[in-house]
Design a protein around this motif. Sequence first.
Motif, short mmCIF file in Angstrom:
data_model
loop_
_atom_site.label_atom_id
_atom_site.label_comp_id
_atom_site.label_asym_id
_atom_site.label_seq_id
_atom_site.Cartn_x
_atom_site.Cartn_y
_atom_site.Cartn_z
N GLY A 1 0.79 -1.29 0.15
CA GLY A 1 -0.04 0.05 0.03
C GLY A 1 0.90 1.31 -0.03
N GLY A 2 0.22 2.24 0.77
CA GLY A 2 1.26 3.44 0.93
C GLY A 2 0.85 4.38 0.16
N THR A 3 2.07 5.49 -0.04
CA THR A 3 1.72 6.74 -0.56
C THR A 3 2.93 6.91 -1.45
OG1 THR A 3 0.28 7.58 0.96
CG2 THR A 3 1.46 8.96 -0.57
N VAL A 4 3.04 7.35 -2.64
CA VAL A 4 4.03 8.09 -3.51
C VAL A 4 4.06 9.23 -3.42
CG1 VAL A 4 4.63 8.18 -5.92
CG2 VAL A 4 3.61 5.81 -5.25
N TYR A 5 5.43 9.74 -3.24
CA TYR A 5 5.86 11.05 -2.76
C TYR A 5 6.83 11.60 -4.10
CZ TYR A 5 4.14 10.65 1.87
OH TYR A 5 3.24 10.35 2.90
N THR A 6 6.92 12.77 -4.34
CA THR A 6 7.74 13.55 -5.11
C THR A 6 8.64 14.58 -4.36
OG1 THR A 6 6.31 15.44 -5.93
CG2 THR A 6 6.15 13.28 -7.14
N GLU A 7 9.65 15.10 -5.03
CA GLU A 7 10.40 16.12 -4.32
C GLU A 7 9.75 17.29 -4.03
OE1 GLU A 7 14.04 16.69 -6.67
OE2 GLU A 7 14.63 14.77 -5.96
N GLY A 8 8.70 17.87 -4.90
CA GLY A 8 8.08 19.08 -4.80
C GLY A 8 6.89 18.47 -3.71
N ASN A 9 6.88 17.60 -2.95
CA ASN A 9 5.82 17.21 -2.01
C ASN A 9 4.23 16.96 -2.33
OD1 ASN A 9 5.62 16.90 0.91
ND2 ASN A 9 4.54 18.97 1.04
N ASP A 10 4.32 16.71 -3.99
CA ASP A 10 3.28 16.07 -4.39
C ASP A 10 2.92 14.59 -3.91
OD1 ASP A 10 2.18 18.32 -5.85
OD2 ASP A 10 3.34 17.76 -7.38
N HIS A 11 1.88 14.32 -3.55
CA HIS A 11 1.68 12.53 -3.14
C HIS A 11 0.49 12.13 -3.42
CE1 HIS A 11 0.20 15.38 0.32
NE2 HIS A 11 -0.63 14.23 0.26
N ARG A 12 0.56 10.81 -3.67
CA ARG A 12 -0.93 10.00 -3.94
C ARG A 12 -0.95 8.89 -3.47
NH1 ARG A 12 -3.27 11.52 -10.05
NH2 ARG A 12 -2.91 13.90 -10.06
N ARG A 13 -2.01 8.42 -3.17
CA ARG A 13 -2.16 7.02 -2.58
C ARG A 13 -2.11 5.86 -3.73
NH1 ARG A 13 -1.42 5.61 2.49
NH2 ARG A 13 -3.11 3.80 2.29
N THR A 14 -1.73 4.63 -3.44
CA THR A 14 -1.67 3.76 -4.54
C THR A 14 -2.99 3.36 -4.50
OG1 THR A 14 -0.91 2.09 -2.84
CG2 THR A 14 0.90 3.30 -4.17
N THR A 15 -3.87 3.09 -3.68
CA THR A 15 -5.12 2.57 -3.59
C THR A 15 -6.00 3.42 -4.75
OG1 THR A 15 -5.06 1.98 -1.27
CG2 THR A 15 -7.12 1.89 -2.28
#
Length: 256
Positions: free
Chosen positions: A122-136
């Motif tokens: 599961g979890g969350t994907v992050y970027t250096e710009g602090n954008d994030h999204r759930r994998t679900t």
Amino acid sequence: MNSLLTQCVWAVPICILTCSTFAEESQISTSEGIISGDVGLVSQYIYRGGVENNDIAIQGGVEYAHKSGFSVGYWGSTLDYDSTDEQHDHGFEHDIYLAYHHQISKDWSYKLQTTAYLYQNGGTVYTEGNDHRRTTAFDVLAEVAYKDLSLNAAVILADASFGNAGDTYLSARYSHALPQDFLFNASIGGSVYNSQRDDNIIQTTQNFAFNEARVGVSKSFTNTGLTASFDYVVGGEDRLGEELDNHAVLGLNYSF
């Protein structure tokens, strides 16, 4: 290969995506409905033209269909990636769905279905710009069928690591029974993308893309629960306009 076999042990119940044919003699009937399922392998797991597993994938599922038309089910597949950890070359997809199917007449029917897509770790994907999204992810599907032809539209309900809320997949499928328990299968699909939700994780360069076309044949072996299948997948493009490869996919499953 050892890790693959280990996943096989823990993956049951599982099913073939490209040819999910349940043997009636293997179904468990209750006073209110039917329980069915299957387990099998495909040489590759190709989803909407994209590669989810470029190696042998173990897949399968189980479903309970109530006499009212409602059904609930599970489907799973091994993957050759982990969306939250690029160092991992394996993962697992779990799909849980609730559906309603209604036979309008002898030739016409429709189905409504909502599905939750859950991934190993599961979890969350992050970027250096602090954008994030759930994998679900969650989507809702509507299907209208006439005899052997069905038309489908599936809409993502919320932003996920692989798509935007509002992305819509449109597809048509056709199947036709052939002699000697063979079945001809064909499908085509494309996506309408919602670019207004783009960020550093998801980018879109085109509003619509043809994703894939399939043509194949399957063969069921009477009284065994076994089905063998072959599909040729013609790849289209993704949301960035990048070309998707063609694939030949073999499958074998056992219905229970």
